[in-house]
Design an enzyme around this catalytic site. Structure first.
Site, mmCIF file in Angstrom:
data_model
loop_
_atom_site.group_PDB
_atom_site.id
_atom_site.type_symbol
_atom_site.label_atom_id
_atom_site.label_comp_id
_atom_site.label_asym_id
_atom_site.label_seq_id
_atom_site.Cartn_x
_atom_site.Cartn_y
_atom_site.Cartn_z
ATOM 1 N N ASN A 1 0.860 -1.184 0.000
ATOM 2 C CA ASN A 1 0.000 0.000 0.000
ATOM 3 C C ASN A 1 0.900 1.239 0.000
ATOM 4 O O ASN A 1 1.501 1.564 1.013
ATOM 5 C CB ASN A 1 -0.895 -0.037 1.249
ATOM 6 C CG ASN A 1 -1.702 1.232 1.436
ATOM 7 O OD1 ASN A 1 -1.800 2.059 0.534
ATOM 8 N ND2 ASN A 1 -2.290 1.398 2.613
ATOM 9 N N LYS B 1 0.075 4.261 -0.212
ATOM 10 C CA LYS B 1 -0.569 5.429 0.406
ATOM 11 C C LYS B 1 -0.370 6.666 -0.499
ATOM 12 O O LYS B 1 -0.270 6.512 -1.712
ATOM 13 C CB LYS B 1 -0.051 5.644 1.837
ATOM 14 C CG LYS B 1 -0.160 4.347 2.666
ATOM 15 C CD LYS B 1 0.071 4.521 4.131
ATOM 16 C CE LYS B 1 -0.043 3.168 4.825
ATOM 17 N NZ LYS B 1 0.079 3.263 6.267
ATOM 18 N N HIS C 1 -9.295 0.860 5.483
ATOM 19 C CA HIS C 1 -7.978 1.090 6.085
ATOM 20 C C HIS C 1 -8.153 2.022 7.286
ATOM 21 O O HIS C 1 -8.991 2.933 7.252
ATOM 22 C CB HIS C 1 -7.035 1.709 5.049
ATOM 23 C CG HIS C 1 -5.622 1.727 5.539
ATOM 24 N ND1 HIS C 1 -5.177 2.667 6.428
ATOM 25 C CD2 HIS C 1 -4.582 0.890 5.305
ATOM 26 C CE1 HIS C 1 -3.901 2.410 6.722
ATOM 27 N NE2 HIS C 1 -3.516 1.335 6.041
ATOM 28 N N GLU D 1 -6.594 4.491 8.266
ATOM 29 C CA GLU D 1 -6.466 5.927 7.958
ATOM 30 C C GLU D 1 -7.775 6.470 7.378
ATOM 31 O O GLU D 1 -8.139 7.615 7.614
ATOM 32 C CB GLU D 1 -5.281 6.148 7.002
ATOM 33 C CG GLU D 1 -3.959 5.953 7.738
ATOM 34 C CD GLU D 1 -2.830 5.364 6.914
ATOM 35 O OE1 GLU D 1 -2.873 5.442 5.683
ATOM 36 O OE2 GLU D 1 -1.894 4.810 7.529
ATOM 37 N N GLU E 1 -4.730 -5.092 10.711
ATOM 38 C CA GLU E 1 -3.733 -4.045 10.907
ATOM 39 C C GLU E 1 -4.014 -3.320 12.223
ATOM 40 O O GLU E 1 -4.840 -2.398 12.263
ATOM 41 C CB GLU E 1 -3.796 -3.029 9.765
ATOM 42 C CG GLU E 1 -3.474 -3.599 8.407
ATOM 43 C CD GLU E 1 -2.983 -2.515 7.446
ATOM 44 O OE1 GLU E 1 -1.880 -2.667 6.943
ATOM 45 O OE2 GLU E 1 -3.692 -1.522 7.252
ATOM 46 N N GLY F 1 2.907 2.272 10.879
ATOM 47 C CA GLY F 1 3.858 3.372 10.738
ATOM 48 C C GLY F 1 4.580 3.758 12.016
ATOM 49 O O GLY F 1 5.195 4.821 12.084
ATOM 50 N N SER G 1 3.953 -2.028 10.425
ATOM 51 C CA SER G 1 5.403 -2.095 10.643
ATOM 52 C C SER G 1 5.998 -3.460 10.299
ATOM 53 O O SER G 1 6.912 -3.931 10.973
ATOM 54 C CB SER G 1 5.753 -1.681 12.073
ATOM 55 O OG SER G 1 5.344 -0.349 12.301
HETATM 56 P P1 13P Z 1 3.359 0.402 7.669
HETATM 57 O O1 13P Z 1 3.881 -0.876 7.058
HETATM 58 O O2 13P Z 1 4.079 1.613 7.182
HETATM 59 O O3 13P Z 1 3.287 0.299 9.159
HETATM 60 O O4 13P Z 1 1.857 0.576 7.159
HETATM 61 C C1 13P Z 1 0.990 -0.500 7.195
HETATM 62 C C2 13P Z 1 -0.227 -0.150 6.453
HETATM 63 O O5 13P Z 1 -0.971 0.732 6.858
HETATM 64 C C3 13P Z 1 -0.503 -0.863 5.196
HETATM 65 O O6 13P Z 1 -1.790 -0.638 4.755
#
Ligand code: 13P
Length: 256
Positions: free
Chosen positions: A9, A11, A99, A101, A171, A177, A217
């Site tokens: 992803n 983003k 997601h 976010e 997740e 992150g 992560s």
């Molecule tokens: P990170 O791997 O940067 O922690 O992000 C995970 C994520 O949100 C994938 O959709």
């Protein structure tokens, strides 16, 4: 046997002139090695690039392109939105839905995510449905309950034939992150829980066929340990998917 999947992803990262070389780098590294050949690889760039990415990767085995979001509306006066049929028409195969976010910054509710799941499936796309608890909910011991209601309210209305097309991604919000990866014990425990919810609703065969990915992560150093868990079927990778070598190493960490 259920599919092993690693999805990247991206983003809201990379301009077009940065994104294209990165895709070529990933492609070249994959091409050079047989390791990871059987893993389904999904690249999820900003939607603007889906068509180009599809053209660049089409015909390559086990590589697919996805979108990070889609509208729950079919079409019409919804300025700025992208529909499932548009994603399909430019070569997308998967859509991330729910997601964290999107849930937190754009206030997407389980009811809206249910509609997004339905419209995605109606257009022949596969939802990658994201679930996960916040730090507070983990600390108060409500993590199983949170994930259970996310799945119940957005997915469990589906007929088995449609549920079969869904990929689930666990997740934990506190791991995204932050560098705070869930331990393999925490990941396995939640993935097993999700699989048992599916078994209770749809039966053992469907539960065994559903791919459940871990995200948060996940990197080239911890991927092998996470992917060795019996109920972890791959990963949804954020930051590490923006570095070709690391992303390919994560793909290659899937047990062969
Ligand atoms: P990170 O791997 O940067 O922690 O992000 C995970 C994520 O949100 C994938 O959709």
């Amino acid at each position: 046997m259920r599919k092993k999947i690693v999805a990247g992803n991206w983003k809201m990262n990379k301009t077009y002139s940065e994104a294209v070389p990165l895709l070529y780098e990933v492609k070249d590294l994959l091409w050079k090695s047989k390791k990871g050949e059987s893993v389904i690889k999904i690249i999820i760039p900003p939607s603007l690039y889906i068509h180009d990415f599809y053209e660049t990767t089409k015909g390559l085995k086990n590589i697919f392109i996805g979108a990070q979001n889609c509208s729950y509306e079919e079409s019409g006066a919804f300025t700025g939105e992208i529909s499932a049929s548009m994603i399909k028409s430019v070569g997308g195969s998967y859509v991330l839905i729910g997601h964290s976010e999107r849930r937190s910054y754009f206030k997407e509710t389980n009811e809206e995510l249910k509609r997004k799941t339905d419209i995605t499936l109606a257009h022949g796309l596969h939802p990658i449905f994201c679930v996960g608890e916040s730090k507070d909910k983990r600390e108060s011991g409500e993590h199983f309950k949170v994930v259970e209601s996310q799945i119940n309210e957005s997915l469990f209305h589906l007929q088995p034939g449609n549920f079969k097309k869904v990929v689930i991604a666990y997740e934990p919000v506190w791991a995204i992150g932050t560098g705070l990866t869930a331990t393999s014990t925490q990941a396995q425990e939640m993935h097993h829980h999700i699989r048992s919810l599916i078994e209770d609703k749809y039966g053992r065969i469907l539960a065994e066929e559903t791919s459940i990915l871990y995200g948060g992560s996940c990197n080239e150093k911890n991927a092998a340990e996470l992917f060795a868990c019996p109920d972890v079927d791959g990963g949804l990778i954020g930051g590490a998917s923006l570095k070709a070598k690391e992303f390919v190493e994560i793909i290659q960490a899937i047990p062969q």
